[in-house]
Design a protein around this motif. Structure first.
Motif, PDB file in Angstrom:
ATOM      1  N   LYS A  88       0.843  -1.168   0.100  1.00  0.00           N
ATOM      2  CA  LYS A  88       0.013   0.275  -0.144  1.00  0.00           C
ATOM      3  C   LYS A  88       1.195   1.256   0.261  1.00  0.00           C
ATOM      4  N   SER A  89       2.295   1.558   0.355  1.00  0.00           N
ATOM      5  CA  SER A  89       3.005   2.231   0.786  1.00  0.00           C
ATOM      6  C   SER A  89       4.325   2.309  -0.732  1.00  0.00           C
ATOM      7  N   GLY A  90       3.508   1.185  -1.207  1.00  0.00           N
ATOM      8  CA  GLY A  90       4.557   1.757  -2.730  1.00  0.00           C
ATOM      9  C   GLY A  90       6.019   0.917  -2.002  1.00  0.00           C
ATOM     10  N   PHE A  91       6.155   0.376  -1.044  1.00  0.00           N
ATOM     11  CA  PHE A  91       8.259   0.262  -0.796  1.00  0.00           C
ATOM     12  C   PHE A  91       8.230  -1.512  -1.818  1.00  0.00           C
ATOM     13  N   LYS A  92       6.710  -1.712  -1.811  1.00  0.00           N
ATOM     14  CA  LYS A  92       7.315  -3.161  -2.683  1.00  0.00           C
ATOM     15  C   LYS A  92       6.026  -2.971  -3.766  1.00  0.00           C
ATOM     16  N   ALA A  93       6.195  -4.141  -4.544  1.00  0.00           N
ATOM     17  CA  ALA A  93       4.775  -4.996  -6.046  1.00  0.00           C
ATOM     18  C   ALA A  93       4.193  -5.324  -5.085  1.00  0.00           C
ATOM     19  N   ALA A  94       2.647  -4.734  -6.056  1.00  0.00           N
ATOM     20  CA  ALA A  94       1.574  -5.960  -5.363  1.00  0.00           C
ATOM     21  C   ALA A  94       2.201  -7.561  -6.048  1.00  0.00           C
ATOM     22  N   GLU A  95       3.169  -7.738  -7.243  1.00  0.00           N
ATOM     23  CA  GLU A  95       3.104  -9.194  -8.045  1.00  0.00           C
ATOM     24  C   GLU A  95       4.449  -9.037  -6.822  1.00  0.00           C
ATOM     25  N   ALA A  96       5.301  -8.585  -6.614  1.00  0.00           N
ATOM     26  CA  ALA A  96       6.297  -9.881  -5.721  1.00  0.00           C
ATOM     27  C   ALA A  96       6.152 -10.371  -4.453  1.00  0.00           C
ATOM     28  N   VAL A  97       4.918 -10.368  -4.147  1.00  0.00           N
ATOM     29  CA  VAL A  97       4.257 -10.877  -2.932  1.00  0.00           C
ATOM     30  C   VAL A  97       4.117 -12.317  -3.406  1.00  0.00           C
ATOM     31  N   GLU A  98       4.001 -13.414  -2.623  1.00  0.00           N
ATOM     32  CA  GLU A  98       4.379 -15.064  -2.160  1.00  0.00           C
ATOM     33  C   GLU A  98       2.952 -15.413  -2.661  1.00  0.00           C
ATOM     34  N   LEU A  99       2.770 -15.966  -3.786  1.00  0.00           N
ATOM     35  CA  LEU A  99       1.344 -16.394  -4.444  1.00  0.00           C
ATOM     36  C   LEU A  99       0.284 -16.600  -3.734  1.00  0.00           C
TER      37      LEU A  99
END
Ligand SMILES: [Zn+2]
Length: 113
Positions: A88-99
């Motif tokens: 949400k804070s843009g620190f990490k891309a949503a695609e980088a989250v473990e599936l």
């Protein structure tokens, strides 16, 4: 010949009012609830009461009131909320989250401001 389920279910003997020994077949206890992500045991969730027994309880007795209670364990909840905050804070891309964690992260993002 017993009914098929009676061959594996537990036998319990009891004495009838007439004095005769009878046998009854009892159901096994239902299992405990597990975390949807890591498979660990969930605390504060009733088990071995069956559906009717659980429905007879009050809503607050069925599960804790915390976020993802009855779904995720404490550690996995913390991970999901952390990841949601990062995305949400843009620190990490949503695609980088473990599936396998992604549905919970998306749910946390929707629920947490
Ligand atoms: Zn877990």
């Amino acid at each position: 010949m017993p009914v098929p389920h009676e061959r594996t279910s537990k036998k319990k003997f009891y004495r009838s009012p007439g004095g005769a020994a009878r046998v009854t077949y009892i159901r096994g206890k239902s299992g405990r609830h597990h975390c949807a992500y890591c498979g660990g045991l969930l605390h504060g969730v009733p088990h071995s009461k069956g559906v009717a027994g659980t429905r007879a309880l009050s809503r607050s007795q069925r599960r804790p009131s915390a976020l993802f209670a009855g779904k995720l364990c404490t550690r996995c909840r913390a991970t999901a909320v952390e990841e949601a905050a990062k995305v949400k804070s843009g620190f990490k891309a949503a695609e980088a989250v473990e599936l396998s964690l992604k549905p919970f992260v998306l749910e946390a993002m929707a629920r947490v401001e």
